[in-house]
Structures are given as structure tokens and as C-alpha cells.
Design a protein around this motif. Structure first.
Motif, mmCIF file in Angstrom:
data_model
loop_
_atom_site.group_PDB
_atom_site.id
_atom_site.type_symbol
_atom_site.label_atom_id
_atom_site.label_comp_id
_atom_site.label_asym_id
_atom_site.label_seq_id
_atom_site.Cartn_x
_atom_site.Cartn_y
_atom_site.Cartn_z
ATOM 1 N N GLY A 15 41.861 122.271 82.718
ATOM 2 C CA GLY A 15 40.468 122.232 83.162
ATOM 3 C C GLY A 15 39.637 121.110 82.567
ATOM 4 O O GLY A 15 38.905 120.436 83.292
ATOM 5 N N VAL A 16 39.752 120.896 81.255
ATOM 6 C CA VAL A 16 38.920 119.876 80.612
ATOM 7 C C VAL A 16 39.273 118.493 81.136
ATOM 8 O O VAL A 16 38.404 117.708 81.509
ATOM 9 C CB VAL A 16 39.104 119.918 79.082
ATOM 10 C CG1 VAL A 16 38.178 118.903 78.415
ATOM 11 C CG2 VAL A 16 38.815 121.298 78.563
ATOM 12 N N ASN A 44 46.467 122.185 88.301
ATOM 13 C CA ASN A 44 45.153 122.797 88.309
ATOM 14 C C ASN A 44 44.891 123.574 87.027
ATOM 15 O O ASN A 44 43.946 124.351 86.943
ATOM 16 C CB ASN A 44 44.996 123.729 89.518
ATOM 17 C CG ASN A 44 45.094 122.943 90.812
ATOM 18 O OD1 ASN A 44 44.553 121.853 90.926
ATOM 19 N ND2 ASN A 44 45.833 123.484 91.773
ATOM 20 N N THR A 78 26.384 110.715 89.725
ATOM 21 C CA THR A 78 27.032 111.986 90.030
ATOM 22 C C THR A 78 27.784 111.821 91.343
ATOM 23 O O THR A 78 27.586 110.844 92.074
ATOM 24 C CB THR A 78 25.985 113.092 90.203
ATOM 25 O OG1 THR A 78 25.158 112.749 91.306
ATOM 26 C CG2 THR A 78 25.135 113.254 88.958
ATOM 27 N N ASP A 95 34.646 114.258 87.075
ATOM 28 C CA ASP A 95 33.199 114.134 86.908
ATOM 29 C C ASP A 95 32.783 112.810 86.285
ATOM 30 O O ASP A 95 31.648 112.381 86.459
ATOM 31 C CB ASP A 95 32.656 115.290 86.050
ATOM 32 C CG ASP A 95 32.813 116.620 86.770
ATOM 33 O OD1 ASP A 95 33.044 116.572 87.994
ATOM 34 O OD2 ASP A 95 32.743 117.669 86.113
ATOM 35 N N GLN A 99 40.691 117.830 83.891
ATOM 36 C CA GLN A 99 40.286 117.734 85.288
ATOM 37 C C GLN A 99 38.813 117.333 85.398
ATOM 38 O O GLN A 99 38.463 116.459 86.197
ATOM 39 C CB GLN A 99 40.485 119.100 85.951
ATOM 40 C CG GLN A 99 41.076 118.993 87.324
ATOM 41 C CD GLN A 99 41.439 120.374 87.834
ATOM 42 O OE1 GLN A 99 41.829 121.265 87.062
ATOM 43 N NE2 GLN A 99 41.302 120.569 89.106
ATOM 44 N N SER A 100 37.984 117.986 84.581
ATOM 45 C CA SER A 100 36.559 117.690 84.710
ATOM 46 C C SER A 100 36.240 116.288 84.174
ATOM 47 O O SER A 100 35.400 115.584 84.739
ATOM 48 C CB SER A 100 35.725 118.774 84.021
ATOM 49 O OG SER A 100 35.247 118.320 82.786
#
Lengths: 340, 354
Positions: B59-60, B56, B208, B67, B62-63
Motif C-alpha cells: 500500500g505505501v 496490490n 494532484t 500519488d 503504491q501510494s
């Protein structure tokens, strides 16, 4: 299932044809028909092209609605029988040829169990037994894993009959099962239907143009003529001249000597044929083809004597001009053709 | 497979199961490669740990993964699967080897809806292709467009019996919708035209997470309908007369199959644009690979094979090693056309579906 006096199939003033819902135009093809079938039997429908044989079979199967009249199966009105119940009473074999890639014979026969299986089509032991029985009765065990499109027309027809058997219905309708088949296959298919009528006591109704083969196998013929439907054993229809109505003004007649329908000929001369059958019969047939009325024994313009000499058949013609000898029927007829 | 010990029926079953397992494995591999590839390099180890929630901290990455790459890969899977399954259904119902999800005119209807939004009303509000609002607007327009065609087709399928007439009417609806789209294109300005052309090239990457949810829900309904009609589709191979004689309610069955196809191909067209050829090609590939006509095998086979092919097309469209992306529609067409040609030339005998 069968009670006494309840007919298997009964038609009351049935009219068949096509109706267009949009224009309210109705074109009646045939009818009214009144028929009553009490016993499982084999019935051949004979009629000229376009009279409505296929329309009748499609209407009886329930593929096409009747215009007027009623149809009863084991006493219940066909309109009140549900789609799935109907599929367990009547199966159908059409003239359509199927070209389905990857479909094997056994798969096709299995499709006949459709009215009995649940949504996934899982077969139980009874289904499997009935499929095996259908394959065995039609004699297609050796074709089981063959793709359907590789079969000959005769084999295809047997497979489609096996599919109908797998549907396990007391009544089977077939639309021209002998179309596109060669002569032995035609005999074979009608003999198969005959055997199924007897061994599995099914009511089999089929249309055909092979009148002479059908006459050997069926219990009853339905003649669809312009004047209405005439039914009876083939021999009854010979006695009461039913076939006259079928052929109308055309020059077909039944030759009781050869037990076959023939187009009548005009004979201009006569000839006498002497000899042993079957040679005499064959010779007469050939001479009739070239316009001679044949007699036996009576004196005529010419006399043909058939005899065997040195293990070979010889045809000796005696006439005004003397005697000529021929080694084959072809040489014999050629002689008369040239003379004319 | 040793045919001395197993009956041909059993060996056929084993063959099918093995093939399905191989294809599923292939699908999973392509799925993973799809997650791996992209302008930003993320190591496999990290991808797996992010996916299973052990990591976790990055972050980058993960997104990027949750996403962009994951929705896109999932979209590729469901798009390929639903187009392939609906193509199979159409080929069987129309008994025509060149039928596909578009024969009913549904994707043309969707195009018309989108064209009306982008080209017709685009001038009234500044149209921006990237906002969430305008992407929903496109989707809704496409749904309405395909829905109108769907109802027309369902209506005629209940009135008209002859399947060839339905096929021709479907093609005519499609042509009419395309004609209107052409008129709209003729009268629109460059930027609107570009926006529409980009939509019509298809895209798997614009969804999305919430849009993906809506898409998957409607596809689920479509798949349930097609699974429920598997057995009837087998009988339909024999044609209308035999099907009726076996107790099939032809009009109702057609209604169900058209409904399922419309939902499947209509929603994919709405969310991803018109994706060509997958729907026509995959059923042929499935029949060749699985050597069966049984829809209980062919429907799952088309599902997995369609997903594999779409993932592959997406991989190719990303041009591994470069920054630019090809339009997915061109990739599926370039992949698909040789297969169609092969089907037509090599299997002249088998070209008919039923």
C-alpha cells in the motif's frame, strides 16, 4: 482555360500605394494604370528607384491591396478570387534573401506545391512530376541536396524561380530577379525567364535595372515614368523616344552605334581614328572617355593609325609635333592625359 | 546508412525515424529512473508490478508511486514537450532564434495573476501553499493572468501586420506585468514573498491527479492546434510575402499559432510555474540533431526531446542520494544556458531560424 479575347491580365484604373487604416491617410505611389495583356509574354518593368516597381508587383500578386481600380485575371475580378485560387494563378519571386538552416534545395522547391497539397503536405505523383520538371527547367539538378544558405546568389535565384514553377501558375511576377548577381548570372537568369515564357507559355512580369540585358530578352517593356506608364517593344520605345521620359533631364541617351545607353559626354577636341574594327572601335571608345570626339577618315587635330607590326598591335599618333608610337591603348590615352 | 542503395531523401527519412525511436527509448528510460528515484527506495521489480496492477499488497509503495512519482514524471514529460513545441512555433513565426514561449509575455501575465493572489490578497486570508484550495486558486489566477495577455496579443496580431512590432509589444507587456509584480513584492511581507518566490522557481511535483487531468486536457487542445499548423509553419519559414503569395492567410495562421502557444505555455506556467530555457533551447537542439527545417519532423522531435530534457532536469534536481531537492527552474537554466551560448558562438551562420 484561355478563351479568345479574354485577356490574361487586365488592369483598370489601378492605383497602388499604402493606406493606414488608423489615420485614413492614403499615399498613392503610382497610377492610375490601364494595361491589357492578351498573350503569354515576357514583360520587363523599368523605372527609377522609388517610382513604385516593387509596390506594383506586390499589388499585382495580391500581397498588398490596391488603393483603387480593378484587376482582372482571365476575366475574373481579382477581389473575387479566393486566396487559394489566386495561389494557383500567380506565383511570386521576391528580392528577399533566405537564410534557413537545414533547408535543402529540393525541400524549398517542394514548398511551391503548398497550394495543392492537403494538411499534412503529402505529395502525389503529379506533384512529384511537377517538382522534377521545375528543377529540370531551371537546371538545378546538381544542387538538389545542397542547403539553400550555401548557394551563390545566382543559384539561389534559380531555386526561387524553380519554386515558383512548382507552384504551377500561368503568371509569374518577379521583383528584381537580377539584383545582386554578377554579369553572366544576370544574362543567364533573364535568358531562363525568356525560355520559360516560350516553352511553358507563361506570362512573366519582372522589374529590373538591367535595361540593356532586358532589351535583348523581353517582348515588352513597361516604362514607369513620372508622366505615366509607357509600354511597347524595346525597339518601339527607342523609335518613339519613350526612354527620354524615363530618364527625364539626366544626360542619358541611346547610342545606336554601340546599341547601349550612355551618359552623354562633352567633347572638347576631335581626333581621327584609322584602322580595322574591332581595334578602331575600342580605340574610339577609349578616346571618347578622355574627351575626344572621334571621327573616321576626316582630318582632325590628331590622327591615330592602328596597324599590326611583328604580330603586335601598334598605335601611331600623327600630329603637329610629329609621330609617336604606342604598344597599348592605355599607353596611348596616358600620353594624351599627360599632354593636357 | 548506405547511401549507395537508398536515395538521400529516403536515407534522411530513415535517419529521422531512427532518431525519434532512440529519443522515445531514452524518454522511457528516464521516465522509469524518475519513478525509481526518491527518498523511499522501491525496487524496479516492484515498480513494474505495481504499475501493471499485479501487486496490490504494498500500500505505501503504491501510494508513493501513484500519488507522487507518477504525476510528477508525467508532468515533466508534458511540461518539457509543450514548452519545446511552443518555443519552436514562436521561433518560426517571429523568424527569430531567441524567441521562446515567453516572448508573448504570457508567463509574465501568469506571474502577475499569481502575484496578485499570493501577494495582493494573501493578507486577507491566511495563505497556505499546501492546501488544495490555494493551489487551485493559484492555477486559476495564473490562467486569468496569462489569458489577459493572450487576448491582448491575439488582438494586436489581428490588427498589426509587422511581426517585429508584435514581438516588441509582447516584450513590453511582459515588462509591464513584471513591473507590477515588483511593486507587489516590495509591499508584501516575508512569508508571502517566500511563497511567491517558491512559485516562481517552478515545480513539477505539486500537481494532484485531478489537476494533472485538467492540465493534460488543455495541453491536448494546444497540441492539436500545433499539429494542424505544421505545414503552414514550413511555408512561414520563407517569410510573409512568399506565404501570402502561396495563399496563406497570415493573420489567421498567426492567430492559431499564438492560441496554441498560449494554451501550451500558459497552462504549464499556471500549473508548474515559469520554467525557463526549455522552450528556447530544445528547438535548436532538435534542428541540430535532426538536420531538417521540416516542422512535420521538428514538432514531434521537439515533443520528445523536450520531455527527455525535462525528465533529465528533474532527475538532476532531486540530487540522487540526497534528501533535498533543487528548484527545477535553476536546473533547466544551468542546463540550458551553455546550449544557448553554444548556439550563438558555434553556429553564427545558422543562428537565424529562417
Amino acid at each position: 482555360m484561355k478563351e479568345t479575347d479574354t485577356p490574361i491580365l487586365k488592369l483598370e484604373d489601378l492605383q497602388i500605394g499604402y493606406s493606414r487604416s488608423s489615420s485614413r491617410k492614403v499615399s498613392c505611389v503610382y497610377g492610375p494604370l490601364n494595361v491589357d495583356i492578351q498573350e503569354p509574354e515576357m514583360i520587363g518593368i523599368i523605372g527609377r528607384n522609388g517610382i513604385g516597381k516593387s509596390t506594383l508587383l506586390r499589388t499585382l500578386t495580391g500581397i498588398q491591396p490596391a488603393l483603387k481600380g480593378r484587376m482582372f485575371i482571365y476575366g475574373s475580378e481579382s477581389r473575387k478570387i479566393s486566396r487559394s485560387a489566386m495561389a494557383r494563378l500567380i506565383s511570386y519571386v521576391s528580392t528577399e534573401t533566405l537564410h534557413i538552416p537545414n533547408l535543402q534545395v529540393a525541400d524549398l522547391v517542394t514548398l511551391g506545391r503548398f497550394p495543392y497539397t492537403t494538411w499534412f503536405g503529402k505529395l502525389n505523383q503529379r506533384d512529384t512530376l511537377i517538382i522534377e520538371d521545375a528543377i529540370e527547367h531551371t537546371g538545378i539538378q546538381h544542387l538538389r541536396y545542397k542547403p539553400v544558405y550555401k548557394l551563390s546568389d545566382g543559384e539561389k535565384q534559380k531555386v526561387m524561380i524553380a519554386r515558383a514553377l512548382a507552384q504551377d501558375t500561368p503568371i509569374i511576377f518577379l521583383d528584381e530577379p537580377t539584383a545582386f548577381l554578377d554579369l553572366p548570372a544576370r544574362h543567364e537568369i533573364l535568358r531562363l525567364l525568356h525560355d520559360l515564357t516560350r516553352k511553358k507559355s507563361k506570362l512573366i512580369v519582372f522589374s529590373t535595372h538591367d535595361l540593356s540585358i532586358a532589351m535583348d530578352e523581353v517582348d515588352k517593356l513597361w516604362l514607369m515614368t513620372g508622366e505615366g506608364l509607357f509600354e511597347g517593344a524595346p525597339e518601339d520605345l527607342l523609335i518613339n523616344q519613350g526612354f527620354r521620359k524615363l530618364f527625364g533631364n539626366s544626360d542619358m541617351e541611346y547610342d545606336t552605334r554601340s546599341m547601349a545607353f550612355k551618359f552623354s559626354r562633352e567633347f572638347k577636341r576631335s581626333i581621327s581614328v584609322l584602322g580595322e574594327p574591332p581595334y578602331s572601335t575600342y580605340t574610339s571608345k577609349a578616346m571618347e572617355r578622355i574627351g575626344f570626339r572621334t571621327t573616321q577618315g576626316e582630318t582632325a587635330e590628331y590622327t591615330i593609325t592602328i596597324a599590326s607590326e611583328n604580330n603586335a598591335m601598334q598605335w601611331k599618333v600623327t600630329g603637329r609635333d610629329g609621330i609617336s608610337t604606342f604598344g597599348s591603348i592605355y599607353a596611348l590615352t596616358s600620353f594624351f592625359m599627360k599632354e593636357r | 546508412m548506405s547511401e549507395q542503395f537508398t536515395s538521400p531523401d529516403e536515407s534522411r527519412k530513415i535517419r529521422s525515424s531512427v532518431l525519434i525511436i532512440v529519443l522515445i527509448t531514452l524518454m522511457l528510460c528516464f521516465f522509469l529512473v524518475n519513478l525509481l528515484l526518491g527518498p523511499v527506495k522501491i525496487p524496479v521489480r516492484n515498480i513494474i508490478s505495481i504499475l501493471f496492477g499485479y501487486d496490490n499488497n504494498s500500500g505505501v509503495w503504491q501510494s508513493i508511486l501513484f500519488d507522487f512519482r507518477l504525476p510528477k514524471a508525467i508532468t515533466a514529460v508534458v511540461a518539457g514537450a509543450s514548452l519545446a513545441v511552443s518555443g519552436l512555433q514562436m521561433q518560426t513565426v517571429f523568424r527569430n532564434p531567441l524567441a521562446g514561449p515567453d516572448v508573448l509575455g504570457i508567463s509574465s501575465g501568469a506571474s502577475l495573476g499569481v502575484a496578485l493572489v499570493i501577494l495582493g490578497f494573501g493578507r486577507f486570508f491566511a495563505f497556505n501553499n499546501s492546501t488544495v484550495l490555494s493551489s487551485w486558486l493559484q492555477i486559476i489566477a495564473a490562467c486569468i493572468g496569462s489569458g489577459v495577455v493572450l487576448f491582448l496579443v491575439l488582438f494586436i496580431s489581428l490588427r498589426i501586420r509587422d511581426i517585429m512590432t508584435i514581438l516588441i509589444l509582447g516584450i513590453l507587456f511582459g515588462s509591464a506585468a513584471n513591473a507590477v509584480v515588483n511593486i507587489l513584492q516590495y509591499f508584501s511581507n516575508q512569508s508571502m514573498l517566500k511563497a511567491f518566490v517558491v512559485w516562481s522557481m517552478g515545480s513539477l511535483g505539486n500537481l494532484t491527479a485531478s489537476q494533472l487531468q485538467v492540465l493534460c486536457l488543455s495541453l491536448l487542445a494546444g497540441f492539436l492546434l500545433s499539429v494542424s499548423s505544421m505545414r503552414v509553419l514550413n511555408v512561414l519559414l520563407l517569410g510573409e510575402n512568399y506565404s501570402r503569395s502561396m495563399g496563406v492567410n497570415i493573420k489567421f495562421t498567426r492567430f492559431l499559432v499564438f492560441l496554441s502557444t498560449s494554451i501550451l505555455s500558459g497552462s504549464i506556467t499556471a500549473f508548474c510555474g515559469p520554467l525557463a530555457f526549455v522552450g528556447i533551447v530544445v528547438p535548436h537542439l532538435a534542428r541540430m540533431i535532426f538536420k531538417t527545417a521540416d516542422h512535420r519532423v521538428l514538432i514531434p522531435a521537439c515533443f520528445v526531446l523536450g520531455a527527455v530534457l525535462m525528465l533529465l532536469a528533474d532527475l538532476i534536481s532531486q540530487l540522487p542520494g540526497s534528501q533535498s531537492v533543487l528548484p527545477i527552474n535553476s536546473v533547466t537554466a544551468i542546463l540550458g544556458i551553455p546550449v544557448v551560448i553554444w548556439v550563438i558562438i558555434a553556429n553564427r551562420r545558422l543562428v537565424s531560424v529562417s
